[in-house]
Design an enzyme around this catalytic site. Structure first.
Site, PDB file in Angstrom:
ATOM      1  CD  GLU B  93      -1.675  -2.444   1.339  1.00 32.12           C
ATOM      2  OE1 GLU B  93      -0.528  -2.678   1.780  1.00 32.12           O
ATOM      3  OE2 GLU B  93      -2.487  -3.347   1.083  1.00 32.12           O
ATOM      4  CG  HIS B 163     -11.974  -7.890   6.108  1.00 37.33           C
ATOM      5  ND1 HIS B 163     -11.399  -8.853   6.893  1.00 37.33           N
ATOM      6  CD2 HIS B 163     -11.316  -7.951   4.924  1.00 37.33           C
ATOM      7  CE1 HIS B 163     -10.435  -9.468   6.222  1.00 37.33           C
ATOM      8  NE2 HIS B 163     -10.362  -8.951   5.031  1.00 37.33           N
TER       9      HIS B 163
HETATM   10  C1  TPP Z   1      -1.910  -4.516   4.254  1.00 43.45           C
HETATM   11  C2  TPP Z   1      -2.911  -5.430   3.646  1.00 43.45           C
HETATM   12  N1  TPP Z   1      -3.239  -5.283   2.345  1.00 43.45           N
HETATM   13  C3  TPP Z   1      -4.149  -6.086   1.765  1.00 43.45           C
HETATM   14  C4  TPP Z   1      -4.755  -7.069   2.490  1.00 43.45           C
HETATM   15  C5  TPP Z   1      -5.794  -7.958   1.823  1.00 43.45           C
HETATM   16  N2  TPP Z   1      -5.239  -9.278   1.604  1.00 43.45           N
HETATM   17  C6  TPP Z   1      -5.390 -10.245   2.526  1.00 43.45           C
HETATM   18  S1  TPP Z   1      -4.566 -11.601   2.116  1.00 43.45           S
HETATM   19  C7  TPP Z   1      -3.993 -10.963   0.678  1.00 43.45           C
HETATM   20  C8  TPP Z   1      -3.124 -11.791  -0.213  1.00 43.45           C
HETATM   21  C9  TPP Z   1      -1.913 -12.283   0.497  1.00 43.45           C
HETATM   22  O1  TPP Z   1      -1.265 -13.240  -0.257  1.00 43.45           O
HETATM   23  P1  TPP Z   1      -0.020 -14.051   0.301  1.00 43.45           P
HETATM   24  O2  TPP Z   1       0.860 -13.150   1.068  1.00 43.45           O
HETATM   25  O3  TPP Z   1       0.561 -14.780  -0.838  1.00 43.45           O
HETATM   26  O4  TPP Z   1      -0.642 -15.068   1.361  1.00 43.45           O
HETATM   27  P2  TPP Z   1      -1.637 -16.287   1.115  1.00 43.45           P
HETATM   28  O5  TPP Z   1      -3.017 -15.728   1.260  1.00 43.45           O
HETATM   29  O6  TPP Z   1      -1.362 -16.854  -0.200  1.00 43.45           O
HETATM   30  O7  TPP Z   1      -1.383 -17.245   2.236  1.00 43.45           O
HETATM   31  C10 TPP Z   1      -4.454  -9.677   0.529  1.00 43.45           C
HETATM   32  C11 TPP Z   1      -4.195  -8.808  -0.625  1.00 43.45           C
HETATM   33  C12 TPP Z   1      -4.391  -7.202   3.858  1.00 43.45           C
HETATM   34  N3  TPP Z   1      -4.944  -8.140   4.651  1.00 43.45           N
HETATM   35  N4  TPP Z   1      -3.476  -6.385   4.405  1.00 43.45           N
END
Ligand code: TPP
Ligand code: MG
Lengths: 395, 358
Positions: B93, B163
């Protein structure tokens, strides 16, 4: 004695014990063979960055293999049950499942002890279980009940277990990694012979905080292990769409790294053992676990729009962590297909029983809405519609 | 720039007076191609299509926006305008907003999406220290006025800690940016287009509870709604209620219930939180003598506090009761206790009654 009977009789009294402890205390094979050391090759060699890779030959035992099987089967069943509970609206909020990635949690636990710290993101159910949490605490927390590991206040993304060195369950992507480095400093300062594992995803690997944390850890030689659980997608985004270099184990630059087949529980164990020794002597190291999540990102993602069904079924057929152990167990004549099936049935039963019990757990008291905001005595003041101080129950 | 803004889209005239229009009776001035029943995310989507269509130097980016985004607001944009103008960013972000500031500083319209308002905090520094002060500290040599940050905020019934939050007040403490929150599909489209074309950096909070839920007739054409102009969406004489975004629907229900008990409520949609339309609120409170503010964010330090203080300064002698605030509680946004936390219709109704009977 049949495993199922043993395990179910343990259900009440040993409810608080982790699944693997249950299994080892009820060792089913003749004692002589179960402790014998077996040496098994990892699926593929480790790839290393700035360090010598550990050996592919992993020492294990038949009882350890059986506990791996048991634990992973239990996790798989648990996550599938959570899926149904979510669809039945008994679990609210956001819910991220771990099925497919079980070998990472289980293999890591096999290499460390409860004084080592583990901190992860929101996909935390199985890590909590591997750190000694119970199914009852898990399902209670998922359903927001007071019997949950966070007293029903956290929900799916916020599991914690202090006694097991599990620092939780974090909702903000990447935020847990600097925290883990702070934990590692605490360990080093107290001269503890322990390390901290900070888990994060391939998506999280692009957050700036990670690089800040790694620099701190390397600068001060902290026993911090950064574990990238690379399941190849961050929500719907494939790794190559968001990372210039998806070789996450190399992204520490000056810090060494190791790429590990995260679907091979023995490889994970070997890598974590290696990393712990390394970190205690030399400071941080990155472990990239090549893994896969079968479910979508969260319950609102069917998980099929950004990847093909063939890709998913291909992984299930060729790399599934449970099937790998099943094959090993059968090949080394440690157990029979029938006995393994019984373990799966038993897992199903344990999960069902835990859910039943969790449903009976009370919802938290409404006054809990206000507790834990500050230390008791500095309680929050909230004002109701009538501008009088609000007690717990509101219209 | 403001001249070119006016060329791009027609201002929807709100008539001679700022008052007197409820949600359903906003005039259709400037409507050329008729109207269509749309939900809020589709209205946002339409606004983004128009924004990209009318200005070749506009860009949409953020996590997963190339695929339509988690709430489908950016559906179809990448197909229509290409991957060079509508693109996914990595999950970072701070980087997204910083990048947007730079892009805007080159004279572009940078439309950044932060997936949930709960995740805007890694970008807080960029917004507060870079975006908001760029023009001021460079003596107007540089600015990032083309930057608009869209982000969904607020409760959805069961979103839990990360959320559900409503962080608007943090940004209302920052001179140099604007904060805008729409209440309905039609408002969302017109206000978003104004934000994108406004020569100041703006944080645009979208009420995610309403993305699918709120459906309204939305003009198909390119129109803009003025910023920093509040709207009286329900006229009354006994008490003034001020709110924004999704909370207005709850407040409106409380007004209807209060009316059954003989209390006449005036309801104002603030729309722009900074710089806000004090005059409209002041005029209303001078008429009714009472004020109630309601928002989902925790009451302490919420934007309601600012409104309360300002109106007290302006209307002290006219006030017949203390200003009431019906807001979120001073706790983290809870999981199972969301119903207790929320400023519900009944809480508002109670506060209306106790204020009127003070
Ligand atoms: C700072 C922030 N930005 C966006 C999100 C929304 N979000 C939650 S999980 C995710 C994807 C994360 O992917 P990864 O790090 O590969 O973990 P995985 O879900 O595959 O275990 C996003 C964009 C968040 N929780 N926190
Ligand atoms: Mg991932």
């Amino acid at each position: 004695m049949a495993l199922s009977r043993l395990a179910s009789s343990h259900f009440g009294s040993n409810f608080l014990k982790p699944a693997s402890l249950l299994l080892s205390s009820q060792r089913r094979r003749s004692i002589s063979s179960s402790n014998e050391t077996l040496t098994i090759e990892t699926s593929i060699p480790f790839t290393s960055h700035n360090c010598d890779a550990p050996s592919r030959s992993v020492e294990t035992s038949s009882s350890e293999l059986m506990s791996f099987f048991n634990d992973m089967v239990l996790m798989r069943r648990m996550e599938i049950a959570a899926d149904s509970l979510y669809k039945a609206k008994l679990i609210r909020g956001f819910c991220h499942l771990y099925d497919g990635q079980e070998a990472v949690a289980v293999g890591m636990e096999a290499a460390i002890n409860s004084k080592d710290c583990v901190i992860t993101a929101y996909r935390d159910h199985c890590t909590f279980l591997s750190r000694g949490g119970t199914l009852f605490e898990i399902f209670s927390e998922l359903m927001g009940r007071s019997g949950g590991c966070s007293k029903g206040k956290g929900g799916s993304m916020h599991f914690y277990r202090k006694v097991g060195g599990f620092y939780g369950g974090h909702g903000i992507v990447g935020a847990q990694v600097p925290l883990g480095v702070g934990l590692a400093f605490g360990q080093k300062y107290c001269k503890d012979p322990n390390v901290t594992f900070s888990l994060y995803g391939d998506g999280a690997a692009n957050q700036g905080q990670l690089f800040e944390a790694l620099n701190i850890a390397a600068l001060w030689d902290l026993p911090a292990i950064l574990v990238c659980e690379n399941n190849h997608y961050g929500m719907g985004t494939a790794e190559w769409r968001s990372a210039k270099s998806p070789a996450y184990y190399k992204r520490g630059d000056y810090a060494p790294g190791l790429k590990v087949d995260g679907m091979d529980v023995l490889a994970v164990k070997q890598a974590c053992k290696f990393a712990k020794e390394h970190a205690l002597k030399n400071g941080p190291i990155i472990l990239e676990m090549d893994t896969y999540r079968y479910h979508g990102h969260s319950m609102s993602d069917p998980g099929s729009t950004y990847r093909t069904r063939d890709e998913i079924s291909g992984v299930r057929q060729e790399r599934d962590p449970i099937e790998r152990v099943r094959k090993l167990v059968l090949a080394h004549d440690i157990s029979t297909e029938k006995e393994l099936k019984d373990i799966e049935k038993e897992a199903r039963k344990q999960v069902d029983e835990a859910i039943t019990k969790a449903k009976e757990s009370q919802m938290p008291d409404p006054s809990d809405l206000f507790t834990n905001v500050y230390v008791k005595g500095l309680g929050v003041e909230a004002y109701g519609a009538d501008r009088k101080e609000l007690k717990a129950t509101l219209p | 720039m403001s001249r070119c803004v006016k060329r791009l889209g027609k201002w929807v005239s709100l008539g001679q007076s700022k008052r007197g229009f409820s949600t359903s009776t906003i005039q259709k001035d400037g409507v050329e191609n008729g109207v269509k029943s749309l939900n809020l995310y589709s209205a946002i989507n339409q606004a983004l299509h128009i924004a990209l269509d009318t200005d070749p130097r506009s860009y949409v980016f953020g996590e997963d926006v190339g695929f339509g985004g988690v709430f489908r607001c950016t559906t179809g944009l990448a197909d229509r305008f290409g991957k060079n103008r509508v693109f996914n960013t990595p999950l970072c972000e701070q980087g997204i907003v910083g990048f947007g500031i730079g892009l805007a500083a080159m004279g572009n319209r940078a439309i950044a999406e932060i997936q949930f308002a709960d995740y805007i905090f890694p970008a807080f520094d960029q917004i507060v220290n870079e975006a908001a002060k760029f023009r001021y500290r460079s003596g107007n040599q540089f600015n990032c006025g083309g930057l608009t940050i869209r982000t969904p905020y607020g409760a959805v019934g069961h979103g839990g800690h990360y959320h559900s939050q409503s962080p608007e007040a943090f940004f209302c403490h920052v001179p140099g940016i604007k904060v805008v929150i729409p209440r309905s599909p039609k408002e969302a489209k017109g206000l978003l287009l104004s934000c994108i074309r406004d020569p100041n950096p703006i944080v645009f909070f979208e009420p995610k509870w309403l993305y699918r839920l709120a459906v309204e007739e939305v003009p198909e054409d390119d129109y803009m709604l003025p910023l920093s102009e509040a709207e009286v969406i329900r006229q009354g004489s006994d008490i003034t209620l001020v709110g924004w975004g999704a909370q207005l629907a709850i407040m409106e229900q409380a007004c209807i219930d209060a009316e059954k008990e003989g209390i006449s409520c005036e309801l104002i949609d603030l729309k722009t939180l900074i710089p806000w339309d004090k005059e409209t609120v002041e005029a209303s409170v001078k008429k009714t003598g009472r004020l109630l503010i309601s928002h989902e964010a925790p009451v302490t330090g919420g934007f309601g506090a600012e409104i309360s203080a300002s109106i007290l300064e302006r209307c002290f002698s006219r006030l017949e009761a203390p200003v009431a605030r019906v807001c979120g509680l001073d706790t983290p946004f809870p999981l199972v206790f969301e119903p207790f936390y929320m400023p519900t219709k009944n809480k508002i109704l109670d506060a209306i009654k106790s204020t009127v009977n003070y």
